[in-house]
Design a protein around this motif. Structure first.
Motif, mmCIF file in Angstrom:
data_model
loop_
_atom_site.group_PDB
_atom_site.id
_atom_site.type_symbol
_atom_site.label_atom_id
_atom_site.label_comp_id
_atom_site.label_asym_id
_atom_site.label_seq_id
_atom_site.Cartn_x
_atom_site.Cartn_y
_atom_site.Cartn_z
ATOM 1 N N ALA A 261 0.831 -1.214 0.000
ATOM 2 C CA ALA A 261 0.000 0.000 0.000
ATOM 3 C C ALA A 261 0.856 1.251 0.000
ATOM 4 O O ALA A 261 0.548 2.247 -0.669
ATOM 5 N N ARG A 265 0.639 4.125 -3.184
ATOM 6 C CA ARG A 265 -0.158 5.291 -2.836
ATOM 7 C C ARG A 265 0.247 6.458 -3.721
ATOM 8 O O ARG A 265 1.420 6.745 -3.913
ATOM 9 N N ASP A 266 -0.712 7.137 -4.300
ATOM 10 C CA ASP A 266 -0.428 8.271 -5.186
ATOM 11 C C ASP A 266 0.064 9.477 -4.396
ATOM 12 O O ASP A 266 -0.251 9.638 -3.226
#
Length: 266
Positions: A261, A265-266
């Motif tokens: 994650a 994540r952007d």
């Protein structure tokens, strides 16, 4: 005279040991026989053969994602030196059912042919990436375990990756070997080069690291320089386990999910 004879005998014995280690180093680093047997895979799994430039073939195992609401990054696994790639792919598939998963059977690790070497592993990782890239609409995350972490780091120098997750990684195979065999001239003898920290220093790739606090195979002195070299370290999770029992620790699954994650994540 007896002292001279004893000295020569000891020197001769040492020379024999050095020669044996030099000849056997590939087997010591890449014990392919220990990874010969993998688990049964679920329906939908397939093995893809990739031809190498020198006439060998390496096998990539692919497991499709279960129905996902949106495209997710493909997870490309690189196993430890005694892991079977099918076992790694199955573990990742169980932990990340919403992602397509792939894992590479290293050169010389059945069913792949040839002989393993650091150069072969690094080259074949790029070949595997190129096979998968057109299908990975949301990018590829490389997940490397132990020696596989060095493969993942090198891949990031040559191919675009969404991120890399490294589990019990080392900074340098040469320095790790020198740590374990301080009585041998390892830096002169070692034919296999894997410099993960060096690879990371010039990379702007999202990186996550999982270490084992009680790791005697990759001690903290060899993982810390790698973390320091990572320019975009998004996560570092330390688990109270050893190098080999880490994967059975109750915190490992959550740590790996959190690491993936962190790098997606952007």
């Amino acid at each position: 005279m007896w002292l001279l004879k004893l000295t020569l005998a000891v020197a001769g014995l040492y020379a024999v040991v050095v020669a044996v280690v030099y000849v056997l180093q590939s087997w010591l680093i890449f014990p392919a026989g220990l990874a010969a047997f993998g688990p049964d895979l679920p329906a939908g799994a397939r093995h893809v053969e990739l031809a190498t430039e020198d006439g060998e073939r390496v096998v990539l195992v692919r497991l499709p994602a279960r129905q996902a609401a949106e495209p997710r990054p493909l997870l490309l696994g690189f196993a430890g030196n005694a892991w079977n790639a099918d076992a790694l792919a199955l573990m990742l598939h169980q932990l990340f059912p919403e992602h397509e998963v792939a894992a590479l059977h290293y050169r010389g690790y059945a069913p792949s042919s040839g002989s393993p070497s650091a150069a072969a592993l690094l080259d074949d990782a790029r070949r595997a990436h190129d096979q998968l890239a057109s299908d990975a609409k949301a990018g590829i995350v490389a997940i490397g375990l132990s020696i596989g972490a060095a493969v993942a780091a090198d891949l990031a120098t040559a191919r675009p990756l969404r991120g890399i997750v490294m589990v019990t990684p080392f900074d340098s195979l040469r320095e790790l070997a020198a740590h374990h065999y301080p009585w041998l001239p390892v830096r002169l003898l070692l034919r296999h080069r894997m410099e993960a920290a060096e690879a990371l220093r010039d990379l702007d790739v999202q990186t996550a690291v999982i270490t084992a606090e009680n790791d005697t195979i990759v001690p903290a002195a060899r993982s810390a320089p790698l973390r320091e070299a990572a320019r975009d370290l998004r996560s570092h999770i330390a688990i109270a386990a050893g190098h080999n029992d880490l994967y059975d620790h109750p915190d490992f699954a959550g740590a790996l999910r959190a690491s993936v994650a962190a790098v997606t994540r952007d």
